[in-house]
Design a protein around this motif. Structure first.
Motif, mmCIF file in Angstrom:
data_model
loop_
_atom_site.group_PDB
_atom_site.id
_atom_site.type_symbol
_atom_site.label_atom_id
_atom_site.label_comp_id
_atom_site.label_asym_id
_atom_site.label_seq_id
_atom_site.Cartn_x
_atom_site.Cartn_y
_atom_site.Cartn_z
ATOM 1 N N PHE A 198 0.794 -1.227 0.000
ATOM 2 C CA PHE A 198 0.000 0.000 0.000
ATOM 3 C C PHE A 198 0.830 1.282 0.000
ATOM 4 O O PHE A 198 0.285 2.347 -0.279
ATOM 5 N N GLY A 199 2.099 1.193 0.334
ATOM 6 C CA GLY A 199 2.910 2.395 0.498
ATOM 7 C C GLY A 199 3.706 2.772 -0.728
ATOM 8 O O GLY A 199 3.557 2.192 -1.806
ATOM 9 N N GLY A 200 4.582 3.743 -0.540
ATOM 10 C CA GLY A 200 5.454 4.217 -1.605
ATOM 11 C C GLY A 200 6.540 3.208 -1.924
ATOM 12 O O GLY A 200 6.705 2.196 -1.236
ATOM 13 N N THR A 201 7.318 3.508 -2.940
ATOM 14 C CA THR A 201 8.332 2.596 -3.459
ATOM 15 C C THR A 201 9.250 2.016 -2.386
ATOM 16 O O THR A 201 9.441 0.828 -2.317
ATOM 17 N N ASP A 202 9.839 2.841 -1.564
ATOM 18 C CA ASP A 202 10.758 2.348 -0.535
ATOM 19 C C ASP A 202 10.221 2.530 0.876
ATOM 20 O O ASP A 202 10.976 2.436 1.849
ATOM 21 N N GLY A 203 8.930 2.755 1.000
ATOM 22 C CA GLY A 203 8.338 2.955 2.317
ATOM 23 C C GLY A 203 8.540 1.777 3.247
ATOM 24 O O GLY A 203 8.710 1.942 4.458
ATOM 25 N N HIS A 204 8.570 0.570 2.681
ATOM 26 C CA HIS A 204 8.756 -0.620 3.521
ATOM 27 C C HIS A 204 10.116 -0.626 4.209
ATOM 28 O O HIS A 204 10.256 -1.112 5.325
ATOM 29 N N LYS A 205 11.124 -0.046 3.554
ATOM 30 C CA LYS A 205 12.463 0.011 4.158
ATOM 31 C C LYS A 205 12.449 0.936 5.366
ATOM 32 O O LYS A 205 13.087 0.658 6.385
ATOM 33 N N TYR A 206 11.722 2.014 5.257
ATOM 34 C CA TYR A 206 11.612 2.977 6.349
ATOM 35 C C TYR A 206 10.855 2.357 7.524
ATOM 36 O O TYR A 206 11.279 2.442 8.675
ATOM 37 N N VAL A 207 9.739 1.698 7.217
ATOM 38 C CA VAL A 207 8.946 1.012 8.241
ATOM 39 C C VAL A 207 9.809 -0.042 8.939
ATOM 40 O O VAL A 207 9.820 -0.146 10.170
ATOM 41 N N ASN A 208 10.556 -0.805 8.161
ATOM 42 C CA ASN A 208 11.435 -1.837 8.710
ATOM 43 C C ASN A 208 12.444 -1.229 9.683
ATOM 44 O O ASN A 208 12.616 -1.731 10.803
ATOM 45 N N ALA A 209 13.093 -0.147 9.284
ATOM 46 C CA ALA A 209 14.103 0.481 10.138
ATOM 47 C C ALA A 209 13.494 0.986 11.448
ATOM 48 O O ALA A 209 14.045 0.769 12.533
ATOM 49 N N VAL A 210 12.354 1.642 11.353
ATOM 50 C CA VAL A 210 11.707 2.191 12.550
ATOM 51 C C VAL A 210 11.259 1.075 13.488
ATOM 52 O O VAL A 210 11.522 1.113 14.693
ATOM 53 N N LEU A 211 10.591 0.071 12.948
ATOM 54 C CA LEU A 211 10.092 -1.008 13.803
ATOM 55 C C LEU A 211 11.229 -1.856 14.371
ATOM 56 O O LEU A 211 11.148 -2.328 15.509
ATOM 57 N N ASN A 212 12.314 -2.030 13.601
ATOM 58 C CA ASN A 212 13.474 -2.741 14.141
ATOM 59 C C ASN A 212 14.118 -1.956 15.278
ATOM 60 O O ASN A 212 14.710 -2.536 16.179
ATOM 61 N N GLY A 213 14.015 -0.631 15.233
ATOM 62 C CA GLY A 213 14.510 0.194 16.329
ATOM 63 C C GLY A 213 13.591 0.167 17.533
ATOM 64 O O GLY A 213 14.034 0.299 18.680
ATOM 65 N N LEU A 214 12.320 -0.029 17.290
ATOM 66 C CA LEU A 214 11.321 -0.027 18.361
ATOM 67 C C LEU A 214 11.210 -1.387 19.065
ATOM 68 O O LEU A 214 10.963 -1.444 20.279
#
Length: 172
Positions: free
Chosen positions: A136-152
């Protein structure tokens, strides 16, 4: 003859492009998809939870979703929005208002599940959120989500993450 290239084996439950087939999605995965769509309406349209919920329940395929998990995600994320934003914001490289509403909602789902769905392993939470962001997101949005959730994850699921690291199942 298969549509998949000969040198790439097709994984069960996936299309030739690697996307999950609709039939392979679990009821919980579908619940997350519908919750994401509802949270998007909440974030972008400013619609109240009741209206968003009513509209989303009328969408095609909703009957295949785990409605209890959908309810928990939708209402939990809306009720805990400020707290979820407070958890996510320190891990961002920009202001929260600059994040795509899709990625914002996916991060809410991930953070909420870390806190309230202990029956879902942390790595599954992250994987499901990455899949949502890809779909559902932008082209590389999943990479950003991955980084944030891996930090959380280490903050919200410390024992579980540490156990996986000790067992060699997670990065240090």
């Amino acid at each position: 003859m298969s549509d998949a290239p000969d040198d790439l084996p097709r994984q069960p439950g996936r299309t030739a492009s690697g996307a999950r087939k609709a039939s392979a999605k679990s009821a919980r995965s579908r619940a997350r998809e519908f919750a994401l769509q509802a949270l998007y309406q909440f974030l972008v349209g400013g619609n109240d939870a009741g209206s968003v919920d009513q509209f989303t329940r009328g969408l095609a395929g909703f009957h295949k979703a785990d409605s209890a998990h959908y309810d928990a995600l939708l209402h939990g994320c809306i009720e805990d929005a400020a707290a979820l934003d407070a958890l996510v914001a320190p891990l961002l490289d920009r202001k929260l208002q600059e994040i795509s509403p899709v990625e914002h909602a996916v991060m809410w789902i991930g953070a909420w599940e870390f806190q309230h769905a202990a029956d879902v392993p942390w790595r599954v939470v992250i994987n499901e959120c990455i899949e949502l962001a890809k779909e559902f997101g932008g082209t590389d949005g999943h990479k950003y989500v991955n980084a944030v959730l891996n930090g959380l994850a280490p903050k919200l699921r410390a024992t579980e993450v540490e156990a996986d690291r000790a067992a060699g199942k997670a990065r240090s």
